[in-house]
Design a protein around this motif. Structure first.
Motif, mmCIF file in Angstrom:
data_model
loop_
_atom_site.group_PDB
_atom_site.id
_atom_site.type_symbol
_atom_site.label_atom_id
_atom_site.label_comp_id
_atom_site.label_asym_id
_atom_site.label_seq_id
_atom_site.Cartn_x
_atom_site.Cartn_y
_atom_site.Cartn_z
ATOM 1 N N LYS A 1 0.354 -13.273 -15.351
ATOM 2 C CA LYS A 1 -0.328 -12.289 -16.006
ATOM 3 C C LYS A 1 -1.163 -11.383 -15.222
ATOM 4 N N VAL A 2 -0.677 -11.041 -13.740
ATOM 5 C CA VAL A 2 -1.462 -10.249 -12.960
ATOM 6 C C VAL A 2 -1.422 -8.990 -13.469
ATOM 7 N N ASN A 3 -2.609 -8.105 -13.577
ATOM 8 C CA ASN A 3 -2.777 -6.780 -14.114
ATOM 9 C C ASN A 3 -2.110 -5.868 -12.936
ATOM 10 N N TYR A 4 -1.075 -5.362 -12.747
ATOM 11 C CA TYR A 4 -0.544 -4.730 -11.690
ATOM 12 C C TYR A 4 0.613 -3.680 -12.116
ATOM 13 N N ALA A 5 0.957 -2.675 -11.316
ATOM 14 C CA ALA A 5 1.755 -1.622 -11.587
ATOM 15 C C ALA A 5 2.258 -1.340 -10.416
ATOM 16 N N VAL A 6 3.658 -0.843 -10.246
ATOM 17 C CA VAL A 6 4.245 -0.277 -8.952
ATOM 18 C C VAL A 6 4.543 1.216 -9.254
ATOM 19 N N LEU A 7 4.727 1.852 -8.107
ATOM 20 C CA LEU A 7 4.708 3.442 -8.158
ATOM 21 C C LEU A 7 6.226 3.966 -8.588
ATOM 22 N N GLY A 8 7.228 3.109 -8.434
ATOM 23 C CA GLY A 8 8.659 3.464 -8.574
ATOM 24 C C GLY A 8 8.910 4.593 -7.879
ATOM 25 N N SER A 9 9.371 5.550 -8.405
ATOM 26 C CA SER A 9 10.043 6.745 -7.686
ATOM 27 C C SER A 9 9.030 7.468 -7.039
ATOM 28 N N GLU A 10 7.918 7.178 -7.395
ATOM 29 C CA GLU A 10 6.769 8.007 -6.492
ATOM 30 C C GLU A 10 6.331 7.341 -5.224
ATOM 31 N N GLU A 11 6.933 6.021 -5.008
ATOM 32 C CA GLU A 11 6.585 5.603 -3.701
ATOM 33 C C GLU A 11 7.341 6.148 -2.580
ATOM 34 N N SER A 12 6.701 6.316 -1.394
ATOM 35 C CA SER A 12 7.534 6.759 -0.271
ATOM 36 C C SER A 12 7.089 5.961 1.135
ATOM 37 N N CYS A 13 7.857 6.080 1.940
ATOM 38 C CA CYS A 13 7.698 5.382 3.309
ATOM 39 C C CYS A 13 6.181 5.687 3.676
ATOM 40 N N THR A 14 5.729 4.416 4.056
ATOM 41 C CA THR A 14 4.153 4.403 4.674
ATOM 42 C C THR A 14 4.032 5.385 6.098
ATOM 43 N N GLY A 15 5.019 5.723 6.721
ATOM 44 C CA GLY A 15 5.068 6.391 7.858
ATOM 45 C C GLY A 15 5.095 5.297 9.141
ATOM 46 N N ASP A 16 5.280 4.168 8.695
ATOM 47 C CA ASP A 16 5.182 3.030 9.972
ATOM 48 C C ASP A 16 6.254 3.097 10.933
ATOM 49 N N PRO A 17 7.628 3.188 10.587
ATOM 50 C CA PRO A 17 8.713 3.487 11.661
ATOM 51 C C PRO A 17 8.644 4.512 12.246
ATOM 52 N N ALA A 18 8.387 5.596 11.664
ATOM 53 C CA ALA A 18 7.987 7.025 12.300
ATOM 54 C C ALA A 18 6.847 6.817 13.551
ATOM 55 N N ARG A 19 5.750 6.400 12.868
ATOM 56 C CA ARG A 19 4.412 6.374 13.877
ATOM 57 C C ARG A 19 4.917 5.544 14.984
ATOM 58 N N ARG A 20 5.571 4.369 14.936
ATOM 59 C CA ARG A 20 5.740 3.297 15.959
ATOM 60 C C ARG A 20 6.907 4.105 16.831
ATOM 61 N N ALA A 21 7.808 5.013 16.231
ATOM 62 C CA ALA A 21 8.729 5.714 17.316
ATOM 63 C C ALA A 21 8.040 6.885 17.775
ATOM 64 N N GLY A 22 6.828 6.951 17.543
ATOM 65 C CA GLY A 22 6.319 8.252 18.402
ATOM 66 C C GLY A 22 6.146 9.497 17.586
ATOM 67 N N ASN A 23 6.567 9.683 16.285
ATOM 68 C CA ASN A 23 6.564 10.718 15.520
ATOM 69 C C ASN A 23 5.298 10.677 14.681
ATOM 70 N N GLU A 24 4.305 11.071 15.299
ATOM 71 C CA GLU A 24 2.929 10.981 14.738
ATOM 72 C C GLU A 24 2.656 12.105 13.555
ATOM 73 N N MET A 25 3.419 13.174 13.827
ATOM 74 C CA MET A 25 3.159 14.089 12.634
ATOM 75 C C MET A 25 4.018 13.967 11.455
ATOM 76 N N LEU A 26 5.099 13.362 11.420
ATOM 77 C CA LEU A 26 5.627 12.739 10.258
ATOM 78 C C LEU A 26 5.022 11.629 9.534
ATOM 79 N N PHE A 27 4.456 10.611 10.345
ATOM 80 C CA PHE A 27 3.440 9.661 9.784
ATOM 81 C C PHE A 27 2.389 10.306 9.034
ATOM 82 N N GLN A 28 1.774 11.088 9.779
ATOM 83 C CA GLN A 28 0.539 11.779 9.182
ATOM 84 C C GLN A 28 0.784 12.447 7.738
ATOM 85 N N MET A 29 2.143 12.913 7.816
ATOM 86 C CA MET A 29 2.470 13.862 6.623
ATOM 87 C C MET A 29 2.560 12.712 5.334
#
Lengths: 267, 430
Positions: free
Chosen positions: A55-83
């Motif tokens: 009975k943890v009081n939690y919720a998920v974002l569902g369709s509002e969730e979007s990539c954190t930007g991790d693979p973009a950042r580690r692949a060098g795309n800082e701009m995409l990560f920051q957006m």
């Protein structure tokens, strides 16, 4: 050992909860693998199963969730990560998020270490730590003996281990539910990467004489363990592939820590 | 008196050459980008642990212990060397002997460590010359690297032999002339007792004294031109360590300005404000783009290869070798630095670090697992520099494997590295 739980899960979605004027304590960040990877979806289901039971009081974002930007950042795309990061931070602000639970160590690392630079400060909890606390507080007890006689080896994910110095929670969990833990030769801060980090997951490996995941799988097989436990979706892809490559997928199982706990709880 | 003059001349020459070498490297260092550092107290703790207590070298316990002995030996023996310099300049004889029991401690530990260091160096040389240790080899390990190592080890061996020789003949000459020696020498006493006193022992002590101090002067001036500059740079390099968790990458603040403008509907389509310029370069392409810590890392690296020996890409036969990245940086600075100093930041020689020294293939093989940074005994941070070069490849040249290009497109279009619609993000629960 790995039976399906296929019924529809009751997962609270942030927008609905918020519309009712409630504020969940935790945001459970499912991540791309939890949402889209067939194998890892089962891990997301196991973890929500545990949370629902507790009975943890939690919720998920569902369709509002979007990539954190991790693979973009580690692949060098800082701009995409920051957006990505700035727009996720906006979403978090809108829902007044303070605590984030993640199953993926990459999401965990980026929220914990890199979002603060962009103004996003949260208490970020990796589920291995969360589950360890629940076990030591007595909220989680193990009724099922499936793993009581199993030998389990644990593969450290780089982004939990070396990146953040967290080696013990997953091991404490394994010790609590299994017949014994056996370490690979390279473990903890010495652990060998599965080969998926730094956006490698999404590209072909450079020419070489071996795949990294095969090297790591061979090391896991050497332990003689019946279960290879992982706590990262990308490590899971790699180790599962490795076991298949070695034709061991019928005898040796790659299971996530959440799946082990879920089963051992008798859920 | 003549001894003093000769000594002062040698010392002056040593200092002039050394200061020139150091100044030259300092000017290269100043060509790189500033590196912010704070948290002095934390830095001192890290320096004490990692440098003075050698905590990271002990990750390989046996050979690490031998290295720690050499390091601690250097620290102790350095006190004796300072005494020799003061004696040499002012014509004193064992100036520190006035310190009584403290002097006994200094001489005794110096004498014992001389033997321990000597034995450790013999093991190191044996490993290098006769055992085939994998981490001493690799594409980046050219003849110069092996020569550097063997020259440095041989010099240290001679330094220890001359130190012990100096101590032994000091004791025998004291025995011969019936004077009580200053200081305590647990190892040399045994050798001296076996040998007994002789007429020429005082002269032999002088010979070893000069040999020892001149070898120190020579060693100090070879170091800036070899990988063993490590001896001077490792402690400062540990002091300036990145203190962030290994998983954290540095933010590109220039990019943040642009992203914020793009994301703000009011400024998205207007021109950049006066005086604001897009950054001249994204990430690292050549030596002038690296930061000061990256260059310090390159100077502190002694090419031990612990990083490369744990790199998953290198272990499985890929071209990436973390050690090579920093050796290339150092070599490229040596090549381009003089031109940059003469002609300013605009100087180009038609080559660059990324491309001519380090290939895309090497950089794309990194899994950012941080095993290299974890292993480095002097806290060199390889993954941040690798990512800086990826930033340049991606944001300037768009040199990226096709898999990488498609994750960029997918993240932009549907918010996930895979091509799935955000609308399907709850399907896992059904």
């Amino acid at each position: 050992m790995n039976q399906e739980n296929t019924s529809k899960l009751d997962v609270p979605v942030m927008a609905d909860i918020f519309a009712r004027g409630e504020k969940p304590e935790y945001l459970y960040w499912v991540g791309c693998a939890g949402a889209f990877d067939d194998r890892y979806r089962k891990v997301a289901r196991a973890f929500t199963g545990i949370m629902n039971y507790l009975k943890v009081n939690y919720a998920v974002l569902g369709s509002e969730e979007s990539c954190t930007g991790d693979p973009a950042r580690r692949a060098g795309n800082e701009m995409l990560f920051q957006m990505q990061a700035l727009s996720n931070i906006e979403t978090f602000t809108r829902y007044e998020v303070k605590k984030i639970l993640t199953t993926c160590p990459h999401c965990y690392n980026i929220f914990k270490n890199e979002y603060p630079d962009l103004g996003g400060r949260y208490e970020v909890i990796h589920y291995t730590n969360f589950l360890k606390e629940m076990i030591s507080s007595g909220s989680i007890t193990f009724k099922d003996d499936t793993y009581r006689n199993a030998m389990i080896t644990y593969h450290d994910p780089c982004y939990l281990g070396r990146a953040n110095g967290e080696y013990e929670p997953a091991r404490r969990i394994i010790d609590a539910l299994s017949g014994g833990r056996v370490e690979m030769e390279r473990n903890r801060s010495f652990a060998l990467c599965c080969g998926a980090g730094g956006a490698q997951m999404f590209k072909e490996a450079e020419p070489g004489d071996k795949e990294i995941f095969i090297e790591r799988t061979e090391e896991a097989l050497k332990t003689g363990a019946g279960v290879v436990a992982t706590s990262c979706p990308f490590c899971m892809v790699m180790m599962t592939d490795g076991l298949k490559y070695k034709n061991k997928e019928e005898e040796i199982f790659n299971l996530d820590i959440a799946e082990l706990v879920f089963r051992a709880m008798g859920l | 008196m003549i001894k003093q003059i000769v000594f002062i001349a040698c010392l002056a020459l040593t200092l002039v050459v050394f200061i020139y070498s150091a100044w030259r490297l300092y000017r290269f260092y100043k060509l790189t980008r500033p590196y912010r550092f704070g948290r002095l107290a934390k830095r001192l703790v890290v320096m004490t642990e990692v440098a003075f207590f050698q905590t990271k070298i002990f990750r390989r316990p046996v050979i690490g212990f031998l290295h720690a002995l050499v390091f601690w030996g250097f620290c102790v023996i350095a006190i004796g060397s300072i005494e020799m310099v003061i004696d040499g300049v002012f014509g004193y004889d064992r100036i520190f002997s006035a310190w009584g029991w403290v002097y006994d401690m200094i001489t005794a530990s110096g004498d014992v460590f001389a033997l321990l260091v000597l034995l450790a160096i013999v093991v190191f040389l044996f490993r290098r010359l006769f055992l085939n240790i994998k981490r001493f080899h690799g594409v980046e390990m050219k003849k110069k690297s092996h020569q550097d190592a063997n020259v440095a080890l041989s010099l240290i061996l001679l330094l220890m032999i001359s130190l012990l020789g100096m101590n032994v003949f000091y004791l025998t000459s004291c025995m011969h002339s019936g004077i009580a020696p200053e200081g305590t020498y647990p190892v040399s006493t045994h050798l001296a007792t076996i040998m007994g006193g002789g007429e020429e022992d005082h002269l032999l002590m002088e010979v070893f004294w000069w040999m020892h101090i001149l070898l120190i002067f020579l060693f100090a001036n070879i170091l800036p031109y070899s990988k063993h500059f490590h001896v001077f740079m490792s402690i400062p390099n540990v002091f300036f360590s990145r203190l962030e968790p290994l998983g954290k990458l540095p933010l590109m603040e220039d990019v943040l300005k642009e992203v914020k403008m793009m994301m703000n509907p009011e400024t998205a389509f207007s021109a950049a404000p006066e005086g604001e310029q897009a950054p001249a370069r994204f990430g690292v392409k050549d030596v002038e783009d690296v930061n000061r810590k990256n260059y310090l890392d390159a100077l502190a690296c002694t090419e031990c290869g612990r990083c490369t020996s744990v790199c998953p890409a290198n272990l499985t036969g890929k071209k990436l070798s973390p050690r090579k990245i920093f050796m290339d940086l150092r070599a490229r600075m040596k090549e381009k630095g003089p031109g940059l100093l003469k002609q300013g930041k605009e100087y180009q020689d038609g080559k660059s670090l990324l491309g001519d020294y380090i290939s895309c293939e090497e950089l794309w093989a990194c899994t950012t697992c941080n095993a290299c940074a974890q292993e480095c005994p002097v806290n060199i941070n390889h993954p941040t520099l690798i990512i800086e070069m990826r930033r340049n490849m991606v944001m300037e040249d768009a040199c990226a494997p096709s898999g990488i290009k498609s994750i960029f497109a997918n993240i932009e279009n549907n918010g996930a590295p895979w091509q799935f619609s955000p609308a399907d993000r709850m399907k896992w629960a059904e």
